[in-house]
Design a protein around this motif. Structure first.
Motif, short mmCIF file in Angstrom:
data_model
loop_
_atom_site.label_atom_id
_atom_site.label_comp_id
_atom_site.label_asym_id
_atom_site.label_seq_id
_atom_site.Cartn_x
_atom_site.Cartn_y
_atom_site.Cartn_z
N VAL A 22 0.85 -1.20 0.00
CA VAL A 22 0.00 0.00 0.00
C VAL A 22 0.89 1.25 0.00
CG1 VAL A 22 -1.77 1.29 1.24
CG2 VAL A 22 -1.92 -1.21 1.09
N LYS A 24 0.01 4.46 -0.82
CA LYS A 24 -0.66 5.76 -0.67
C LYS A 24 0.20 6.70 0.18
CE LYS A 24 -3.30 4.53 3.45
NZ LYS A 24 -4.48 3.85 3.96
N ASN A 45 -5.42 4.43 -2.29
CA ASN A 45 -6.81 4.61 -1.87
C ASN A 45 -7.49 5.81 -2.53
OD1 ASN A 45 -5.45 6.56 -0.41
ND2 ASN A 45 -6.78 6.36 1.39
N ILE A 66 -7.93 0.52 -3.35
CA ILE A 66 -8.38 -0.06 -2.08
C ILE A 66 -9.29 0.87 -1.30
CG2 ILE A 66 -6.34 -1.56 -1.90
CD1 ILE A 66 -5.20 0.44 0.14
N MET A 150 -13.66 -8.01 0.49
CA MET A 150 -12.66 -7.22 1.20
C MET A 150 -13.28 -6.64 2.46
SD MET A 150 -11.79 -3.77 1.78
CE MET A 150 -10.71 -2.46 1.21
N MET A 152 -12.16 -4.30 6.33
CA MET A 152 -11.19 -3.70 7.27
C MET A 152 -11.68 -3.94 8.69
SD MET A 152 -10.50 -0.03 5.54
CE MET A 152 -9.19 0.65 6.56
N MET A 194 -3.86 -5.66 7.47
CA MET A 194 -3.02 -4.50 7.22
C MET A 194 -1.76 -4.65 8.08
SD MET A 194 -6.28 -1.83 7.06
CE MET A 194 -5.38 -0.52 7.83
N SER A 195 -0.96 -3.59 8.15
CA SER A 195 0.32 -3.70 8.89
C SER A 195 0.14 -4.27 10.29
CB SER A 195 1.00 -2.33 8.98
OG SER A 195 1.46 -1.94 7.71
N ARG A 210 -3.03 -6.23 2.68
CA ARG A 210 -2.75 -4.88 2.19
C ARG A 210 -1.86 -4.18 3.21
NH1 ARG A 210 -8.24 -5.43 2.76
NH2 ARG A 210 -8.07 -3.80 4.35
N VAL A 211 -0.57 -4.19 2.96
CA VAL A 211 0.38 -3.70 3.96
C VAL A 211 1.09 -2.45 3.45
CG1 VAL A 211 2.42 -4.26 5.31
CG2 VAL A 211 0.70 -6.03 4.87
N GLY A 212 0.99 -1.36 4.22
CA GLY A 212 1.62 -0.10 3.83
C GLY A 212 2.76 0.30 4.74
N SER A 213 2.41 0.80 5.92
CA SER A 213 3.42 1.43 6.78
C SER A 213 4.55 0.48 7.19
CB SER A 213 2.75 2.06 8.00
OG SER A 213 1.82 1.18 8.56
N ARG A 219 3.22 7.19 8.03
CA ARG A 219 2.75 8.30 7.19
C ARG A 219 2.68 9.59 7.97
NH1 ARG A 219 -0.76 4.33 6.36
NH2 ARG A 219 -0.21 3.12 4.54
C1 LIG Z 1 -3.98 2.52 4.26
C2 LIG Z 1 -4.71 1.26 4.01
C3 LIG Z 1 -4.10 0.01 4.23
C4 LIG Z 1 -2.69 -0.15 4.76
O1 LIG Z 1 -2.54 0.36 6.04
P1 LIG Z 1 -1.18 0.18 6.87
O2 LIG Z 1 -1.61 0.26 8.28
O3 LIG Z 1 -0.30 1.30 6.45
O4 LIG Z 1 -0.60 -1.14 6.52
C5 LIG Z 1 -4.83 -1.12 3.94
N1 LIG Z 1 -6.10 -1.06 3.48
C6 LIG Z 1 -6.71 0.11 3.26
C7 LIG Z 1 -8.11 0.10 2.74
C8 LIG Z 1 -6.05 1.30 3.51
O5 LIG Z 1 -6.67 2.47 3.30
#
Ligand SMILES: *Cc1c(COP(=O)(O)O)cnc(C)c1O
Length: 219
Positions: A22, A24, A45, A66, A150, A152, A194-195, A210-213, A219
């Motif tokens: 991820v 973004k 996103n 996403i 999907m 969250m 996620m993370s 879905r892994v970002g940070s 961020r």
């Molecule tokens: C930002 C986001 C993520 C990733 O989040 P992290 O905590 O940075 O891993 C995953 N899914 C969605 C829908 C997001 O908006």
């Protein structure tokens, strides 16, 4: 370093689980760095941000939308988006089908479910999903393909709560599979984790995290 983080996360994933990086809010340079060590699937996103990054990166990047998608923005990503994770209405599905047809392609999508306790998260409940999938309008769509679900989980320290929300999404997937997609091998994805919670999500049956940070930093 991005490459080290990616490597570490990949090592911890089951073989059947796909990593969506991820990206973004992170610059093209960071995406390129992940790309250079083999990562291809990236999640954004916001349509605007995806549009800005798309032309600056190699054409074999797989762009995953996403975040919440407004109907009037579908046309911008329809030519190239790999997977839309956030379909939460018949109206949106209809527009995706229309724009996909214009681009002579089939766009793969996930049905987004509201599984968290927070009010603000987008998504369907099971009843609404049945209605969407049973509607005559939907049955006529030729250019959109639902390949899974999907969700969250709540932003919570309570890991039992988070685990139970993932269990619910898995159970929703199983019910939809049984009632609407029993002969459809492509309906197989559960995008969750996620993370902070991807390991729990994986234990509960996630096929896409879905892994970002954890990859790119905070961020
Ligand atoms: C930002 C986001 C993520 C990733 O989040 P992290 O905590 O940075 O891993 C995953 N899914 C969605 C829908 C997001 O908006």
């Amino acid at each position: 370093m991005i490459s080290n983080q990616l490597h570490e996360i990949k090592e911890s994933l089951k073989e059947s689980v796909e990593l969506i990086a991820v990206s973004k809010t992170f610059p093209v340079k960071a995406i390129q760095e992940a790309y250079n060590v083999g990562q291809r699937a990236f999640g954004e996103n916001k349509v605007q941000e995806m549009m800005e990054k798309y032309p600056l990166l190699p054409k074999d990047v797989q762009w995953h939308l996403i975040g919440h998608l407004q109907t009037n923005k579908v046309k911008y990503i329809a030519p190239f988006v790999k997977l839309i994770h956030s379909v939460d209405s018949l109206k949106l599905a209809k527009e995706i089908n229309k724009q996909a047809e214009k681009n002579e392609r089939v766009i793969e999508c996930l049905l987004q479910f509201h599984i968290a306790t927070e009010e603000t998260k987008f998504g369907l409940d099971l009843q609404e999903a049945h209605e969407l999938l049973n509607s005559e309008t939907f049955k006529e769509f030729k250019n959109i393909r639902f390949v899974g679900v999907m969700g969250m989980a709540s932003f919570s320290e309570d890991l039992d709560l988070v685990r139970n929300e993932f269990k619910r999404l898995k159970s929703i997937f199983d019910q939809l599979k049984k009632e609407h997609f029993s002969n459809d091998k492509s309906f197989k994805e559960i995008s969750m984790g996620m993370s902070g919670d991807y390991k729990i999500a994986m234990e509960e049956g996630s096929t896409m995290v879905r892994v970002g940070s954890l990859i790119f930093g905070s961020r």
